[in-house]
Design a protein around this motif. Structure first.
Motif, short mmCIF file in Angstrom:
data_model
loop_
_atom_site.label_atom_id
_atom_site.label_comp_id
_atom_site.label_asym_id
_atom_site.label_seq_id
_atom_site.Cartn_x
_atom_site.Cartn_y
_atom_site.Cartn_z
N ARG A 18 1.89 -8.64 -14.16
CA ARG A 18 1.34 -9.90 -13.64
C ARG A 18 0.93 -9.68 -12.17
N SER A 19 1.42 -10.48 -11.26
CA SER A 19 1.10 -10.25 -9.84
C SER A 19 1.82 -9.00 -9.35
N THR A 20 1.13 -8.20 -8.54
CA THR A 20 1.65 -6.92 -8.09
C THR A 20 2.15 -7.02 -6.65
N LEU A 21 3.42 -6.71 -6.45
CA LEU A 21 3.97 -6.63 -5.09
C LEU A 21 4.11 -5.15 -4.73
N GLY A 22 5.33 -4.65 -4.55
CA GLY A 22 5.50 -3.28 -4.11
C GLY A 22 4.86 -2.24 -5.01
N VAL A 23 4.25 -1.22 -4.40
CA VAL A 23 3.72 -0.08 -5.14
C VAL A 23 4.20 1.20 -4.44
N ASN A 34 -1.09 11.77 10.68
CA ASN A 34 -0.78 11.07 11.93
C ASN A 34 -1.31 9.64 11.96
N THR A 35 -1.68 9.13 10.80
CA THR A 35 -2.23 7.78 10.72
C THR A 35 -1.37 6.89 9.84
N GLY A 36 -1.10 5.70 10.32
CA GLY A 36 -0.47 4.68 9.51
C GLY A 36 -1.54 3.72 9.02
N TRP A 37 -1.59 3.49 7.70
CA TRP A 37 -2.56 2.54 7.14
C TRP A 37 -1.82 1.24 6.85
N ILE A 38 -2.28 0.18 7.50
CA ILE A 38 -1.58 -1.11 7.46
C ILE A 38 -2.40 -2.12 6.66
N ALA A 39 -1.73 -2.76 5.72
CA ALA A 39 -2.35 -3.84 4.95
C ALA A 39 -2.09 -5.16 5.69
N VAL A 70 0.85 -1.19 0.00
CA VAL A 70 0.00 0.00 0.00
C VAL A 70 0.89 1.24 0.00
N THR A 71 0.47 2.25 -0.77
CA THR A 71 1.14 3.54 -0.80
C THR A 71 0.08 4.63 -0.79
N SER A 72 0.48 5.89 -0.71
CA SER A 72 -0.50 6.96 -0.58
C SER A 72 0.03 8.26 -1.15
N THR A 73 -0.88 9.20 -1.39
CA THR A 73 -0.51 10.56 -1.76
C THR A 73 -0.94 11.50 -0.64
N LYS A 74 -0.48 12.75 -0.71
CA LYS A 74 -0.69 13.69 0.39
C LYS A 74 -2.16 13.98 0.66
N ASP A 75 -3.02 13.83 -0.36
CA ASP A 75 -4.44 14.10 -0.15
C ASP A 75 -5.15 12.95 0.55
N GLY A 76 -4.40 11.90 0.90
CA GLY A 76 -4.98 10.77 1.62
C GLY A 76 -5.46 9.64 0.74
N SER A 83 2.39 -4.39 4.80
CA SER A 83 2.84 -3.09 4.32
C SER A 83 2.19 -1.98 5.15
N VAL A 84 2.79 -0.78 5.05
CA VAL A 84 2.25 0.39 5.76
C VAL A 84 2.53 1.64 4.94
N THR A 85 1.63 2.60 5.02
CA THR A 85 1.87 3.92 4.44
C THR A 85 1.35 4.95 5.43
N GLN A 86 1.96 6.13 5.41
CA GLN A 86 1.61 7.19 6.35
C GLN A 86 0.81 8.28 5.67
N VAL A 87 -0.30 8.66 6.31
CA VAL A 87 -1.07 9.83 5.90
C VAL A 87 -1.27 10.68 7.15
#
Length: 323
Positions: free
Chosen positions: A87-92, A291-296, A48-54, A285-289
Motif C-alpha cells: 500500500r503506502s510506502t514508508l521506509g525503504v 561524499n554526498t548525502g541525498w536528502i528527501a 530514500v536509499t541507495s546502492t554503491k553505484d549511486g 530521509s537521507v542516504t549517503q553516496v
C-alpha cells in the motif's frame, strides 16, 4: 516523519517532480554536479536509499511502489504501486549483499491517504533489488503498528522500527515471520505523538534509534545478536522531530523534521549534535553516496497537514556535501 499521529493513524513525508535532469556522477572519486534530482510528479515519496553505484531508490507516501534513479538517468518504476499487496510506502532499504529491497507498507487511510490498494495493516515487504519481483511479505504485530524503517546487520538479519508500538522486530535470513526482537516502554509513542522512527547499526555493533515526537535518541546494546540494556542518550542540544537515521562512519546522519541534517557522534551516553545542513524544507530521509548525502524533502504538511490542498511545488532529492 513529518506528521503527528492520532489514534490509529500514521506519519510523514514525500518528494515529487522536476525530472532527473542535470546529474553528473563520477563514482570513482564520487564527484557530483550539485544538482537536485527530481522524482515523479504528484507522488509524495517518504524514504530514500541507495546502492554503491549511486542508484537511488525512493518510496511513495501516497502512491506506493518504489522508483529507482540510476546515475544520470530518469526515474524508473522498479516496484509497481500495489505490488505484492503493498500500500503506502514508508521506509525503504537496499541490501546489496542479499539483493533485496526492503519496503515498509502501511495502510494510511486513517490519515486520508488512500494508497494504491485496499491492503490492511502494517507489513514489511521484500522485493528483488534488480528486477522488483516479489520476494516476501511479513506482517507486524496485531493492533496498532506502523512499519517505519529498516536496517540490516552483517549476518543478514533485518531490524524494523514500529512507530505505533514499542517494538523492534527482526527478520533473520530464511525466516517466514517477524519476531519481536526488543521492546521497551521508552519506545512507546506519547499521546498524539510518534514513537520509533529511524534505526541504524553503529560501528560498535549496537542498534541506535530515534523517536519522532518527542524527539529522542536511544541505544540498544547488542551481544551475540540479542538485545541488552536500552539507554536514552543525552543530546548536546534538543532535537526537533528526529527522523531518519543512517550510519556514517563512526557517527550517524540524522534528519530533523524542523529542517536540518545532523552529524550525531555518540560518546558514552552522550550524543554530540553537529549541523551539516540547515534550512531544508520538511526533510524526511537521507542516504549517503560517497561524499554526498541525498536528502528527501517531504513536505508532508501538503498532504496530511495544515497545507493540505495547497501546491507544494516540486519535490526533489537534494544533494548535500558530507566532506
Amino acid at each position: 516523519m513529518k506528521m503527528e499521529v492520532k489514534g490509529d493513524a500514521a506519519k510523514r513525508g514525500a518528494l515529487t517532480a522536476l525530472g532527473a535532469a542535470g546529474l553528473i556522477w563520477m563514482l570513482a572519486g564520487v564527484a557530483y554536479a550539485e544538482t537536485p534530482v527530481g522524482v515523479p510528479d504528484k507522488s509524495f515519496p517518504e524514504s530514500v536509499t541507495s546502492t554503491k553505484d549511486g542508484t537511488l531508490y525512493v518510496g511513495s507516501f501516497n502512491e506506493g511502489g518504489v522508483v529507482k534513479i540510476a546515475p544520470g538517468g530518469k526515474p524508473e518504476q522498479l516496484v509497481k504501486p500495489g505490488a505484492n499487496g503493498s500500500r503506502s510506502t514508508l521506509g525503504v532499504l537496499a541490501d546489496e549483499k542479499s539483493g533485496t529491497l526492503y519496503v515498509c507498507s502501511n495502510d494510511l487511510s486513517g490519515l486520508g491517504v488512500k494508497g494504491p490498494s485496499d491492503a490492511k495493516g502494517s507489513v514489511l515487504k521484500t522485493f528483488d533489488l534488480k528486477t522488483g519481483a516479489d520476494k516476501g511479505s511479513f506482517a507486524l504485530g496485531e493492533g496498532a503498528s506502523l512499519c517505519n524503517d529498516i536496517v540490516v546487520g552483517n549476518d543478514g538479519t533485518a531490524y524494523i522500527s514500529d512507530s505505533l508500538a514499542p517494538n523492534i522486530y527482526s527478520l533473520k535470513p530464511g525466516a517466514t515471520k517477524l519476531e519481536v526482537w526488543a521492546t521497551d516502554p521508552a519506545f512507546a509513542p506519547a499521546k498524539d505523538g510518534v514513537g520509533l522512527d529511524g534505526i541504524a547499526i553503529g560501528a560498535d555493533g549496537n542498534i541506535y534509534l530515534t523517536t519522532y515526537i518527542p524527539a529522542k535518541l536511544f541505544r540498544v546494546a547488542v551481544k551475540d545478536g540479542k538485545p541488552g540494556a536500552v539507554t536514552e542518550l543525552k543530546p548536546s542540544r534538543a532535537l526537533d522531530h528526529a527522523d531518519a537515521m543512517r550510519a556514517f562512519g563512526d557517527s550517524f546522519l540524522v534528519i530533523e523534521g524542523a529542517g536540518r541534517l545532523d552529524k550525531v557522534t555518540v560518546k558514552g551516553d552522550e550524543a554530540q549534535i553537529d549541523v551539516i545542513q540547515d534550512g531544508l524544507t520538511e526533510p524526511v530521509s537521507v542516504t549517503q553516496v560517497g561524499n554526498t548525502g541525498w536528502i528527501a524533502e517531504g513536505k508532508l504538511s501538503y498532504i496530511i497537514g495544515p497545507n493540505k490542498g495547497k501546491d507544494p511545488g516540486p519535490f526533489v532529492l537534494k544533494p548535500v556535501s558530507l566532506k
